[in-house]
Design an enzyme around this catalytic site. Structure first.
Site, mmCIF file in Angstrom:
data_model
loop_
_atom_site.group_PDB
_atom_site.id
_atom_site.type_symbol
_atom_site.label_atom_id
_atom_site.label_comp_id
_atom_site.label_asym_id
_atom_site.label_seq_id
_atom_site.Cartn_x
_atom_site.Cartn_y
_atom_site.Cartn_z
ATOM 1 N N GLY A 6 31.132 -35.336 9.360
ATOM 2 C CA GLY A 6 30.315 -35.800 8.257
ATOM 3 C C GLY A 6 28.986 -35.103 8.231
ATOM 4 O O GLY A 6 28.609 -34.405 9.167
ATOM 5 N N THR A 7 28.296 -35.327 7.147
ATOM 6 C CA THR A 7 26.990 -34.736 6.936
ATOM 7 C C THR A 7 26.387 -35.362 5.697
ATOM 8 O O THR A 7 27.056 -36.094 4.980
ATOM 9 C CB THR A 7 27.085 -33.209 6.767
ATOM 10 O OG1 THR A 7 25.788 -32.658 6.822
ATOM 11 C CG2 THR A 7 27.729 -32.827 5.457
ATOM 12 N N THR A 8 25.162 -35.036 5.442
ATOM 13 C CA THR A 8 24.542 -35.362 4.163
ATOM 14 C C THR A 8 23.681 -34.187 3.748
ATOM 15 O O THR A 8 22.859 -33.710 4.530
ATOM 16 C CB THR A 8 23.677 -36.637 4.258
ATOM 17 O OG1 THR A 8 24.493 -37.720 4.690
ATOM 18 C CG2 THR A 8 23.066 -36.976 2.903
#
Length: 196
Positions: A6-8
């Site tokens: 995941g990441t943003t």
């Protein structure tokens, strides 16, 4: 075992330029692999992309876009606009829809005008004033919707982008909040910094 990453990443367009921001944590399943990965990749001196998804796919697409931008410049004697590059990337992604690149990308730049666009793995292309990608998107978008105004300065947009990534990092376990990579692009060029 199912592997989750995941990441943003976020992008904001204002009258004086664009701001791209991303966390610097890389995770695999329940493990943090590193806190120092760059998720914003410069394509030219005026255009960059953010990465959410398969690192190998994004790196290959970035190399392809860099080559296309150079070819365009040598052919036409002027830089490719951000909108043109976004449309090119949309076509590349759509051509591979049956074997998609596992990416969600924000492309931002300032060639003729400030431009931000969000692309999904199948080539869906949305130009907007602000956007987010990755597992922390719901949290980042909430902050962006609350804080965005058309008259934001580039510095205010930078602070808003950092706030959005950090908010996602507090609620999404796959997004880091310790360090944020920030790229600002104005008519004067591109500037990268890391905010702790």
């Amino acid at each position: 075992m199912e592997k989750k990453t995941g990441t943003t990443t976020v992008g904001i367009k204002v009258k004086d330029g664009v701001v791209l921001a991303a966390d610097t944590q890389a995770s695999l399943d329940h493990m943090v692999e590193t806190l120092n990965i760059k998720k914003i990749i410069p394509i030219t001196d005026r255009i960059a992309i953010t990465t959410a998804g398969s690192v190998g796919d994004v790196q290959m697409l970035a190399r392809y876009l860099e080559a296309e931008a150079r070819y365009y410049y040598f052919t036409w004697g002027r830089p490719m606009t951000t909108k043109a590059m976004a449309n090119l990337l949309s076509n590349i992604l759509n051509e591979n829809r049956w074997f998609p690149y596992l990416v969600q990308i924000i492309i931002g730049g300032y060639v003729d005008e400030p431009t931000i666009a969000n692309l999904d793995p199948f080539g869906g292309l949305i130009f907007d004033d602000y956007t987010a990608t990755g597992s922390g998107t719901p949290f980042a978008i909430a902050v962006l919707e609350e804080g965005y105004r058309e008259d934001l300065t580039i510095e205010e947009a930078k602070e808003l982008a950092i706030r959005a990534v950090r908010a996602a990092g507090r609620r999404d376990v796959y997004t880091g909040s310790k360090k944020v990579q920030v790229v600002t692009i104005t008519k004067d060029g591109m500037k990268e910094e890391f905010v702790v």
